[in-house]
Scaffold this motif. Structure first.
Motif, mmCIF file in Angstrom:
data_model
loop_
_atom_site.group_PDB
_atom_site.id
_atom_site.type_symbol
_atom_site.label_atom_id
_atom_site.label_comp_id
_atom_site.label_asym_id
_atom_site.label_seq_id
_atom_site.Cartn_x
_atom_site.Cartn_y
_atom_site.Cartn_z
ATOM 1 N N PRO A 48 0.817 -1.214 0.000
ATOM 2 C CA PRO A 48 0.000 0.000 0.000
ATOM 3 C C PRO A 48 0.848 1.262 0.000
ATOM 4 C CG PRO A 48 0.159 -0.865 2.222
ATOM 5 C CD PRO A 48 0.913 -1.825 1.341
ATOM 6 N N GLY A 49 0.304 2.324 -0.599
ATOM 7 C CA GLY A 49 0.947 3.631 -0.595
ATOM 8 C C GLY A 49 -0.090 4.718 -0.423
ATOM 9 N N TYR A 50 0.332 5.945 -0.642
ATOM 10 C CA TYR A 50 -0.571 7.079 -0.407
ATOM 11 C C TYR A 50 -1.812 7.004 -1.298
ATOM 12 C CZ TYR A 50 -2.203 11.882 0.192
ATOM 13 O OH TYR A 50 -2.962 12.989 0.459
ATOM 14 N N GLY A 51 -1.673 6.459 -2.503
ATOM 15 C CA GLY A 51 -2.812 6.333 -3.400
ATOM 16 C C GLY A 51 -3.931 5.502 -2.798
ATOM 17 N N LEU A 52 -3.587 4.536 -1.959
ATOM 18 C CA LEU A 52 -4.608 3.735 -1.278
ATOM 19 C C LEU A 52 -5.417 4.619 -0.337
ATOM 20 C CD1 LEU A 52 -5.503 0.654 -0.750
ATOM 21 C CD2 LEU A 52 -4.184 0.890 1.350
#
Length: 462
Positions: A310-314
């Motif tokens: 996961p990253g900020y886009g999630l």
């Protein structure tokens, strides 16, 4: 007798705060740690209200009501994507309170002629760090909320100007300590410190905001320590020291996680527009290969080992529940699912941990970078959702890259990679991602929430 009760209450509150910090060090006990901290703060506030120096309750009651009305919705209804800027705003309010107390105490001492050098030093440090933190936190809030540009804002001689303003503010503080009672000098120090806070955050890009927010937290703690000395309040000294030191340690830890010096974070303008093109820096070359949800779901349905990244886009897509549901569907088909956590993924420390825990992902499936990196080579497929710089193999292979040396999740070692991405843009560093053009990488373009939901539907019927 009342003084003894207050001091014992402060001691109990301090022990609760220390216990809270210890409990917050592990996901299993983090909720309990927050409860300890909240109860400790309630004890400290209640004890302070017993102080005999309180001569009027009207403003205190009004403040409690206003604070409760404003604080409840901020705590209960804030989106996870807005949590970093909410924290920055909280730092600004806390520092503003410390600054106003310092200014009020200074004015009181000035009127009654009771200012001493020690008291002036305490009040000066309080207002200095408080003013800097107020404006710095508001700037961080503006960048995180995209009211201000997230990229570094630079001009010639910026660092020298900042240094000069800091020296002038410090000189004003020293002058006031030596000969207390000059409100113009004291006020000039506060204004200079506030200006430093603005110029301090301007040249820092979005990728470094987690470090900035934790550093501002440290400054707010130092302001609280100074307030404690000025008011002769034990609990403020203890809590401020805990806050200041923990914020500084966290800032240093995150700098190490990005393989960058603390000075480089503050003065390096990471995230500025690149001054060299991708070819000159040995950047990514090749084409991204798009895939469909049906094809990607088929690979996930029959994979034995899957790692979600996961990253900020999630967080932007609020897709934490969908990624958990997809993981559960894969597990029902016999696959093993783990979640790889990079220490600076998102916009604040622990952002991904909190996001996934909110969705009900078990803590034991959240694997830190050091441990999960050993498992990518045996992973059938890694699913990257909204992460960019923290999975870019250029950090390991391209010495000309601006992010070279930054510890990353070794997603490129996986047998196959699926990247969920809204578009073809770069991360906050402005660097093209070699992973996205790797022959074993497939790109599923679109909103992460919709893409994950579609993948889940396809896995069910695969």
């Amino acid at each position: 007798m009342t003084h003894t009760i207050i001091q014992l209450a402060y001691l109990g509150a301090a022990l609760l705060f220390i216990s809270a910090l210890r409990a917050l060090g592990h996901p299993d006990t983090a909720r309990r740690g927050m409860q300890f901290a909240a109860f400790g703060m309630a004890v400290a506030v209640a004890a302070t209200l017993l102080d005999a120096r309180i001569v009027s309750w009207q403003w205190i009651v009004a403040g409690l009501i206003v604070g409760t009305v404003a604080g409840y919705p901020l705590g209960m209804h804030i989106k996870m994507t807005a949590m970093p800027q909410r924290i920055a705003l909280s730092h600004a309010f806390g520092a503003l309170a410390a600054s106003l107390v310092g200014i009020g105490e200074y004015a009181h001492g000035l009127v009654h002629g009771t200012l001493t050098s020690f008291q002036t030093a305490s009040l000066g440090f309080e207002v200095l760090f408080g003013s800097l933190t107020v404006t710095g936190s508001l700037m961080a809030f503006g960048k995180l909320q995209e009211i201000l540009p997230g990229r570094p804002l630079l001009f010639r001689g910026q660092n020298w100007l900042n240094l000069g303003l800091i020296v002038l503010a410090a000189a004003a503080l020293v002058a006031e300590i030596v000969t207390p009672g000059h409100p113009l000098v004291f006020g000039s120090m506060a204004v200079l410190a506030a200006l430093v806070g603005v110029l301090f955050v301007l040249p820092i890009g979005g990728a470094d905001m987690p470090v900035v927010v934790s550093l501002l937290n440290s400054y707010a703690g130092l302001a609280a320590v100074a307030t404690g000395f000025a008011l002769d309040n034990t609990i403020l000294i203890v809590v401020g020291a805990l806050d200041g030191l923990s914020g500084f340690i966290l800032s240093m830890a995150m700098s190490r996680a990005m393989n960058r010096s603390f000075a480089n974070v503050l003065f390096g303008a990471f995230g500025a527009a690149p001054t060299v093109d991708a070819a000159a820096a040995g950047g990514a070359s090749g084409e991204m290969v798009a895939t469909s949800a049906e094809d990607a779901a088929l690979r996930l349905a029959y994979a034995s080992r899957v790692v979600m990244v996961p990253g900020y886009g999630l967080a932007v897509s609020q897709a934490q529940h969908q990624i958990r549901e997809l993981g559960e569907l894969i597990e029902k088909r016999g696959g093993e699912v783990r979640y790889a956590i990079h220490p600076v993924a998102g916009r604040m420390p622990g952002h991904m941990n909190v996001l996934l825990a909110e969705a009900g992902v078990p803590y034991d499936k959240l694997i830190d970078m050091e441990e999960i990196n050993e498992k990518f080579a045996d992973t059938d497929i890694s699913v990257v959702v909204g992460a960019n710089d923290v999975v870019n193999p250029a950090a390991r292979t391209n010495a000309a890259s601006p992010i070279y040396g930054m510890p990353i999740l070794k997603v490129a070692d996986s047998k196959a990679v699926l990247v969920l991405k809204r578009g073809r843009g770069t991360g906050f560093s402005g660097v093209e991602n070699d992973l996205f053009v790797d022959p074993k990488t497939s790109m599923l373009f679109g909103d992460a929430r919709a893409s994950l939901a579609e993948l889940g539907s396809e896995v069910k019927i695969a």
